[in-house]
Scaffold this motif. Structure first.
Motif, PDB file in Angstrom:
ATOM      1  N   PRO A  99       0.790  -1.241   0.000  1.00  0.00           N
ATOM      2  CA  PRO A  99       0.000   0.000   0.000  1.00  0.00           C
ATOM      3  C   PRO A  99       0.823   1.293   0.000  1.00  0.00           C
ATOM      4  N   ASP A 100       1.862   1.399   0.810  1.00  0.00           N
ATOM      5  CA  ASP A 100       2.643   2.641   0.862  1.00  0.00           C
ATOM      6  C   ASP A 100       3.312   2.968  -0.477  1.00  0.00           C
ATOM      7  N   PHE A 101       3.635   1.959  -1.258  1.00  0.00           N
ATOM      8  CA  PHE A 101       4.308   2.170  -2.542  1.00  0.00           C
ATOM      9  C   PHE A 101       3.397   2.840  -3.566  1.00  0.00           C
ATOM     10  N   LYS A 102       2.081   2.814  -3.346  1.00  0.00           N
ATOM     11  CA  LYS A 102       1.145   3.454  -4.272  1.00  0.00           C
ATOM     12  C   LYS A 102       1.401   4.957  -4.365  1.00  0.00           C
ATOM     13  N   ASP A 103       2.022   5.535  -3.322  1.00  0.00           N
ATOM     14  CA  ASP A 103       2.370   6.960  -3.359  1.00  0.00           C
ATOM     15  C   ASP A 103       3.333   7.282  -4.489  1.00  0.00           C
ATOM     16  N   LEU A 104       4.103   6.312  -4.945  1.00  0.00           N
ATOM     17  CA  LEU A 104       5.029   6.555  -6.051  1.00  0.00           C
ATOM     18  C   LEU A 104       4.288   6.930  -7.330  1.00  0.00           C
ATOM     19  N   ILE A 105       3.029   6.523  -7.424  1.00  0.00           N
ATOM     20  CA  ILE A 105       2.187   6.884  -8.567  1.00  0.00           C
ATOM     21  C   ILE A 105       1.347   8.111  -8.243  1.00  0.00           C
ATOM     22  N   SER A 106       0.742   8.124  -7.051  1.00  0.00           N
ATOM     23  CA  SER A 106      -0.225   9.173  -6.729  1.00  0.00           C
ATOM     24  C   SER A 106       0.390  10.523  -6.362  1.00  0.00           C
ATOM     25  N   LEU A 107       1.607  10.547  -5.845  1.00  0.00           N
ATOM     26  CA  LEU A 107       2.253  11.813  -5.493  1.00  0.00           C
ATOM     27  C   LEU A 107       3.184  12.234  -6.628  1.00  0.00           C
ATOM     28  N   LYS A 108       2.780  13.256  -7.342  1.00  0.00           N
ATOM     29  CA  LYS A 108       3.519  13.705  -8.527  1.00  0.00           C
ATOM     30  C   LYS A 108       4.976  14.018  -8.181  1.00  0.00           C
ATOM     31  N   GLY A 109       5.874  13.432  -8.958  1.00  0.00           N
ATOM     32  CA  GLY A 109       7.293  13.695  -8.813  1.00  0.00           C
ATOM     33  C   GLY A 109       8.021  12.833  -7.801  1.00  0.00           C
ATOM     34  N   LEU A 110       7.301  12.098  -6.960  1.00  0.00           N
ATOM     35  CA  LEU A 110       7.952  11.292  -5.925  1.00  0.00           C
ATOM     36  C   LEU A 110       8.855  10.225  -6.540  1.00  0.00           C
ATOM     37  N   TRP A 111       8.423   9.598  -7.611  1.00  0.00           N
ATOM     38  CA  TRP A 111       9.208   8.529  -8.226  1.00  0.00           C
ATOM     39  C   TRP A 111      10.638   8.974  -8.515  1.00  0.00           C
ATOM     40  N   VAL A 146      17.652   1.707  -1.269  1.00  0.00           N
ATOM     41  CA  VAL A 146      17.125   2.795  -2.079  1.00  0.00           C
ATOM     42  C   VAL A 146      15.837   3.229  -1.386  1.00  0.00           C
ATOM     43  N   TYR A 147      15.681   4.529  -1.178  1.00  0.00           N
ATOM     44  CA  TYR A 147      14.458   4.976  -0.518  1.00  0.00           C
ATOM     45  C   TYR A 147      13.922   6.261  -1.141  1.00  0.00           C
ATOM     46  N   TRP A 148      12.631   6.463  -0.928  1.00  0.00           N
ATOM     47  CA  TRP A 148      11.948   7.660  -1.404  1.00  0.00           C
ATOM     48  C   TRP A 148      11.523   8.538  -0.227  1.00  0.00           C
ATOM     49  N   ASN A 149      11.076   7.908   0.835  1.00  0.00           N
ATOM     50  CA  ASN A 149      10.698   8.626   2.056  1.00  0.00           C
ATOM     51  C   ASN A 149      10.786   7.644   3.221  1.00  0.00           C
ATOM     52  N   ASP A 150      10.267   8.019   4.369  1.00  0.00           N
ATOM     53  CA  ASP A 150      10.403   7.153   5.544  1.00  0.00           C
ATOM     54  C   ASP A 150       9.505   5.916   5.508  1.00  0.00           C
ATOM     55  N   ARG A 151       8.640   5.791   4.499  1.00  0.00           N
ATOM     56  CA  ARG A 151       7.761   4.627   4.390  1.00  0.00           C
ATOM     57  C   ARG A 151       8.042   3.764   3.157  1.00  0.00           C
TER      58      ARG A 151
END
Length: 82
Positions: free
Chosen positions: A38-50, A62-67
């Motif tokens: 579920p937390d990985f869905k933010d990589l699609i829904s939050l623009k630019g996070l990827w 490799v990380y994008w944020n704390d989750r």
């Protein structure tokens, strides 16, 4: 021994090309994690996070944020050799 990442290239479409210190190169498809974690869905829904991935100082994560993060040993084991 934990594999250490030497470099990462964004191949778009939620794929990472990862080169390890031992010379192994893999293509890791993050979309599979997006579909199952579920937390990985933010990589699609939050623009630019990827595009904001970071390699940690130990070069084992490799990380994008704390989750949202990927351990190098998972990438090493489940990535497709290229």
């Amino acid at each position: 021994m934990i594999p250490r990442i030497k470099s990462i290239i964004d191949r778009n479409d939620y794929k990472l090309e990862v080169l390890f210190d031992d010379g192994k190169r893999v293509l890791y498809d993050v979309s599979e994690d997006i579909n199952h974690i579920p937390d990985f869905k933010d990589l699609i829904s939050l623009k630019g996070l990827w595009k904001q991935f970071i390699l940690d100082k130990s070069r084992t994560c490799v990380y994008w944020n704390d989750r949202i993060d990927l351990a190098s040993d998972s990438i090493y084991e489940y990535g497709k050799p290229i």
